[in-house]
Design a protein around this motif. Sequence first.
Motif, PDB file in Angstrom:
ATOM      1  N   VAL A 183     -23.616 -27.145 -21.383  1.00  0.00           N
ATOM      2  CA  VAL A 183     -23.372 -28.574 -21.610  1.00  0.00           C
ATOM      3  C   VAL A 183     -21.940 -28.793 -22.091  1.00  0.00           C
ATOM      4  O   VAL A 183     -21.541 -28.280 -23.144  1.00  0.00           O
ATOM      5  N   LEU A 225     -28.372 -25.277 -22.758  1.00  0.00           N
ATOM      6  CA  LEU A 225     -27.403 -25.952 -23.627  1.00  0.00           C
ATOM      7  C   LEU A 225     -26.025 -25.300 -23.593  1.00  0.00           C
ATOM      8  O   LEU A 225     -25.018 -25.981 -23.813  1.00  0.00           O
ATOM      9  N   ILE A 239     -23.222 -37.245 -23.361  1.00  0.00           N
ATOM     10  CA  ILE A 239     -22.343 -37.025 -24.507  1.00  0.00           C
ATOM     11  C   ILE A 239     -20.997 -37.693 -24.281  1.00  0.00           C
ATOM     12  O   ILE A 239     -20.454 -38.363 -25.173  1.00  0.00           O
ATOM     13  N   THR A 281     -20.532 -23.744 -31.044  1.00  0.00           N
ATOM     14  CA  THR A 281     -21.155 -24.982 -31.519  1.00  0.00           C
ATOM     15  C   THR A 281     -21.618 -24.841 -32.964  1.00  0.00           C
ATOM     16  O   THR A 281     -22.240 -23.850 -33.328  1.00  0.00           O
ATOM     17  N   LEU A 324     -20.466 -30.196 -26.074  1.00  0.00           N
ATOM     18  CA  LEU A 324     -21.422 -29.968 -27.146  1.00  0.00           C
ATOM     19  C   LEU A 324     -20.811 -29.051 -28.205  1.00  0.00           C
ATOM     20  O   LEU A 324     -20.748 -27.842 -28.023  1.00  0.00           O
ATOM     21  N   ASP A 325     -20.351 -29.633 -29.316  1.00  0.00           N
ATOM     22  CA  ASP A 325     -19.764 -28.810 -30.376  1.00  0.00           C
ATOM     23  C   ASP A 325     -20.457 -28.987 -31.726  1.00  0.00           C
ATOM     24  O   ASP A 325     -20.196 -28.245 -32.659  1.00  0.00           O
ATOM     25  N   ASN A 327     -23.235 -34.233 -31.653  1.00  0.00           N
ATOM     26  CA  ASN A 327     -23.226 -34.677 -30.254  1.00  0.00           C
ATOM     27  C   ASN A 327     -24.651 -34.779 -29.724  1.00  0.00           C
ATOM     28  O   ASN A 327     -24.978 -35.647 -28.920  1.00  0.00           O
ATOM     29  N   LEU A 328     -25.489 -33.820 -30.183  1.00  0.00           N
ATOM     30  CA  LEU A 328     -26.861 -33.720 -29.697  1.00  0.00           C
ATOM     31  C   LEU A 328     -27.786 -33.439 -30.880  1.00  0.00           C
ATOM     32  O   LEU A 328     -27.457 -32.623 -31.750  1.00  0.00           O
ATOM     33  N   LEU A 355     -24.486 -29.581 -33.040  1.00  0.00           N
ATOM     34  CA  LEU A 355     -25.902 -29.709 -32.707  1.00  0.00           C
ATOM     35  C   LEU A 355     -26.725 -29.787 -33.987  1.00  0.00           C
ATOM     36  O   LEU A 355     -26.575 -28.949 -34.880  1.00  0.00           O
TER      37      LEU A 355
END
Length: 257
Positions: A104, A101, A31, A134, A107-108, A162-163, A110
């Motif tokens: 991670v 997760l 990320i 998130t 990660l904000d 981000n993911l 998803l």
Amino acid sequence: MIVGRDRLRLLDIEVTALPEHRMAEVLGDLIAAGGRRTVVGHNLHSCYLYHTLPGFKALYDSADVVLMDGAPVYATWKRQGTAAAADSSFRVGSTDWIKHLASVTGLDRLAVVGTNSLSNAEACRRLGMQLPQTEVLGLAGENWGPGREHAVVEELRAFQPNLVLVGLGMPLQETFLWQRRGDLPDAVYGAVGGALDQVSGHQRLAPRWLGRLGFESLWRLIHSPRRVFGRVFIEPWKLAAVLASRKFQSTDTGANK
């Protein structure tokens, strides 16, 4: 973090020797690095598709992380011998790394792409509880086709995740990621197959101890016989035939030089 590859000569593939406990760190690094990143996993089904579908192979060859998902793939890596300690934590399925997760970094946002509307909504709800800081966007995979695919791409571009967990099943999810690679926004994309249904509780996950013994396919055969019968009893032989043919061609070519 740079993660290298180990080549499995028997299956003619490459894998990333990465233990489960390091996945959160690696995802955070991907990320932070930016760009479009991909995390995939190898089992016997994906090995067959890798050797028979050019686009599928291209995605795996370009992926940042290729996990050892299936027991036969992990067993092949272990028997071949590597510099890494060959314990069972190196066999990492999608549900194994999804549960990490919350650890991670960065990660904000998803996005969850795939499965039906009810399962997708429940998976998003559970992931939202796991990741309270998130924002989670759910995009169901029902009625998948050119129109739905285009709409998903546009929603992802607007959301800027981000993911992205892509659970459309093999090889549809890999085809989507490869063919639309130029249209998708920068993010880490994880091809997670049926893991979304397992996260939502709509599909029972085999006990991990059963997977370590190599009997996960038997569990899946009992619970989803129509879906996995061919993969368990037919596809391994087709894969063996493909690998034998490649070996024969390679040997024949070498002899004619």
